[in-house]
Design an enzyme around this catalytic site. Structure first.
Site, mmCIF file in Angstrom:
data_model
loop_
_atom_site.group_PDB
_atom_site.id
_atom_site.type_symbol
_atom_site.label_atom_id
_atom_site.label_comp_id
_atom_site.label_asym_id
_atom_site.label_seq_id
_atom_site.Cartn_x
_atom_site.Cartn_y
_atom_site.Cartn_z
ATOM 1 N N HIS A 16 0.870 -1.191 0.000
ATOM 2 C CA HIS A 16 0.000 0.000 0.000
ATOM 3 C C HIS A 16 0.899 1.231 0.000
ATOM 4 O O HIS A 16 1.321 1.721 1.050
ATOM 5 C CB HIS A 16 -0.913 -0.034 1.235
ATOM 6 C CG HIS A 16 -1.925 1.076 1.273
ATOM 7 N ND1 HIS A 16 -3.092 0.997 1.997
ATOM 8 C CD2 HIS A 16 -1.951 2.294 0.673
ATOM 9 C CE1 HIS A 16 -3.780 2.111 1.863
ATOM 10 N NE2 HIS A 16 -3.104 2.924 1.061
ATOM 11 N N HIS A 18 1.391 4.862 -2.395
ATOM 12 C CA HIS A 18 1.072 5.758 -3.505
ATOM 13 C C HIS A 18 2.362 6.442 -3.932
ATOM 14 O O HIS A 18 2.951 7.187 -3.140
ATOM 15 C CB HIS A 18 0.049 6.810 -3.069
ATOM 16 C CG HIS A 18 -1.222 6.233 -2.521
ATOM 17 N ND1 HIS A 18 -2.352 6.054 -3.290
ATOM 18 C CD2 HIS A 18 -1.541 5.768 -1.279
ATOM 19 C CE1 HIS A 18 -3.311 5.522 -2.545
ATOM 20 N NE2 HIS A 18 -2.849 5.333 -1.318
ATOM 21 N N HIS A 198 -9.376 1.016 -1.461
ATOM 22 C CA HIS A 198 -9.380 1.645 -0.143
ATOM 23 C C HIS A 198 -10.799 1.523 0.417
ATOM 24 O O HIS A 198 -11.774 1.832 -0.280
ATOM 25 C CB HIS A 198 -9.030 3.126 -0.243
ATOM 26 C CG HIS A 198 -7.572 3.407 -0.460
ATOM 27 N ND1 HIS A 198 -6.846 2.861 -1.472
ATOM 28 C CD2 HIS A 198 -6.712 4.196 0.243
ATOM 29 C CE1 HIS A 198 -5.587 3.296 -1.403
ATOM 30 N NE2 HIS A 198 -5.472 4.113 -0.367
ATOM 31 N N GLU A 201 -11.239 3.468 5.696
ATOM 32 C CA GLU A 201 -10.235 4.414 6.206
ATOM 33 C C GLU A 201 -10.988 5.515 6.943
ATOM 34 O O GLU A 201 -10.790 5.711 8.134
ATOM 35 C CB GLU A 201 -9.396 4.985 5.049
ATOM 36 C CG GLU A 201 -8.307 5.969 5.508
ATOM 37 C CD GLU A 201 -7.548 6.630 4.345
ATOM 38 O OE1 GLU A 201 -8.069 6.623 3.208
ATOM 39 O OE2 GLU A 201 -6.446 7.158 4.597
ATOM 40 N N ASP A 279 1.769 3.946 2.881
ATOM 41 C CA ASP A 279 0.744 4.793 2.269
ATOM 42 C C ASP A 279 1.351 5.965 1.480
ATOM 43 O O ASP A 279 1.526 5.850 0.269
ATOM 44 C CB ASP A 279 -0.250 5.290 3.324
ATOM 45 C CG ASP A 279 -1.632 5.580 2.760
ATOM 46 O OD1 ASP A 279 -1.839 5.381 1.562
ATOM 47 O OD2 ASP A 279 -2.521 5.994 3.538
ATOM 48 N N ASP A 280 1.628 7.063 2.155
ATOM 49 C CA ASP A 280 2.216 8.261 1.521
ATOM 50 C C ASP A 280 3.383 8.738 2.387
ATOM 51 O O ASP A 280 3.256 9.714 3.123
ATOM 52 C CB ASP A 280 1.158 9.368 1.409
ATOM 53 C CG ASP A 280 -0.033 8.939 0.580
ATOM 54 O OD1 ASP A 280 0.063 8.961 -0.660
ATOM 55 O OD2 ASP A 280 -1.059 8.534 1.175
#
Ligand code: HPA
Ligand code: ZN
Length: 339
Positions: A16, A18, A198, A201, A279-280
């Site tokens: 996961h 991005h 997703h 969340e 994630d980010d």
């Protein structure tokens, strides 16, 4: 042995991530200069100071601004190469990365420019860093399904030969339920793509259930709110649907007030196939290993939990069975030697 060294040594997959969220402020400034793009920041410090979001939408507003510096194939290559180096340094042996083609199409950047730049860097992974990868295109759920179909049609040559391995669903979750994309996900499944979304969340448990039942996903990204529905938890556990959990993201976006309240341990105890991911990472303050260390310390995870999380990440990946077996055998040997 300390947690960081222990987990670094375990073969792991990151599932996961991005790529646009791995855009570090330093690279953002450099690309802004290289491409003569106006950004509202004069220094790396100013960029970092702007990262004061407390919920998903505030983050996304900055995230879509930031990706504006990505213009040429080379930019996507450099972004991806930088991420791969960080992942490899954290002991990732395989990554399955997302990108947002519609976030680029909206700025006049063709699908091929983003995809070719990313794929060129990913192709260097095995030899340069010992890291394999798959590429997943995400559809922005705040846009309508037809816009997603347009991106999917542009991707057709990449889907046909496997350069795109999967379809995901990201962006603003609230009021954008999985059902909105039922026809697109059916078409993607028909084309042979693996499916993820997703869910849970910021959205409710029912979105997690709908991602499974209506979209037919192979994995859920996040999935935290599934825990609000015990019957759903039992069903996800029974089906073996993996969750790609992102502790530091949850902390920064207000999903948990404190990592000591993070649901990861409860997920494992409930028999859910949870994994740890970043994630980010450029926005949420940490890469894969930082996420492992932070949540391990906050929840006082034991070595056996950490090995389970590493094992889950390999098993939940879209690698073929022989590749999984190779990584899992190595994981067993290393965990055995360290334990
Ligand atoms: N959630 C939803 N959409 C996203 C995220 C996220 O954490 N990061 C990038 N797009
Ligand atoms: Zn995400």
């Amino acid at each position: 042995m300390d947690v960081r060294s222990f987990v670094r040594a375990l073969p792991k997959a990151e599932l996961h991530l991005h790529l646009e969220g791995a855009l570090e402020p330093e690279l953002m400034m450099r690309l802004a200069a290289r491409n003569k793009v106006d950004i509202p920041f004069r220094s790396v410090e100013e960029v970092r100071a702007a990262y004061r979001f407390t919920r998903l939408q505030d983050f996304l507003d900055i995230y879509y601004r930031g990706m504006d510096v990505l213009r040429a194939e080379e930019d996507f290559h450099d972004l991806t190469a930088a991420y791969l180096e960080r992942a490899a340094a954290d002991g990732a042996v395989h990554v399955e990365v997302f990108f947002d083609p519609q976030g680029h199409a909206a700025r006049g950047i063709p699908f091929a420019v983003a995809a070719d730049g990313i794929l060129a860097a990913l192709a260097e992974g095995p030899e340069r860093l010992g890291i394999t990868s798959l590429l997943i295109m995400c559809v922005l759920r705040h846009l309508d399904e037809e816009d997603g179909f347009a991106a999917f049609r542009e991707a057709a040559p990449y889907v046909a030969d496997g350069r795109i391995a999967g379809l995901g669903l990201d962006s603003t979750e609230k009021n954008n339920p999985p059902a909105k994309f039922e026809r697109l996900f059916a078409a993607a499944r028909e084309a042979g793509l693996r499916l993820v979304a997703h869910a849970g969340e910021e959205g409710p448990a029912s979105y997690v259930a709908d991602a499974v039942d209506r979209l037919g996903v192979d994995r859920i990204d996040h999935g935290n709110h599934a825990l609000d529905d015990p019957a759903l938890v039992r069903r996800l556990a029974g089906l073996g649907i993996p969750l790609t959990v992102c502790p530091l993201s949850n902390l920064r976006l207000g999903g948990v007030a404190d990592l000591r309240q993070h649901p990861l341990k409860r997920m494992l105890d409930a028999g859910l196939r949870a994994t740890v991911n970043s994630d980010d990472p450029a926005y949420f303050g940490g890469y894969l290993l930082d996420n492992f260390v932070a949540v391990a310390e906050a929840l006082q995870l034991e070595a056996a939990d950490l090995v389970t999380l590493a094992r889950n990440s390999i098993e939940a990946s879209f690698l073929d069975e022989p590749a999984k077996r190779t990584h899992l055998d190595r994981l067993d040997r290393i965990a055995g030697a360290q334990g």
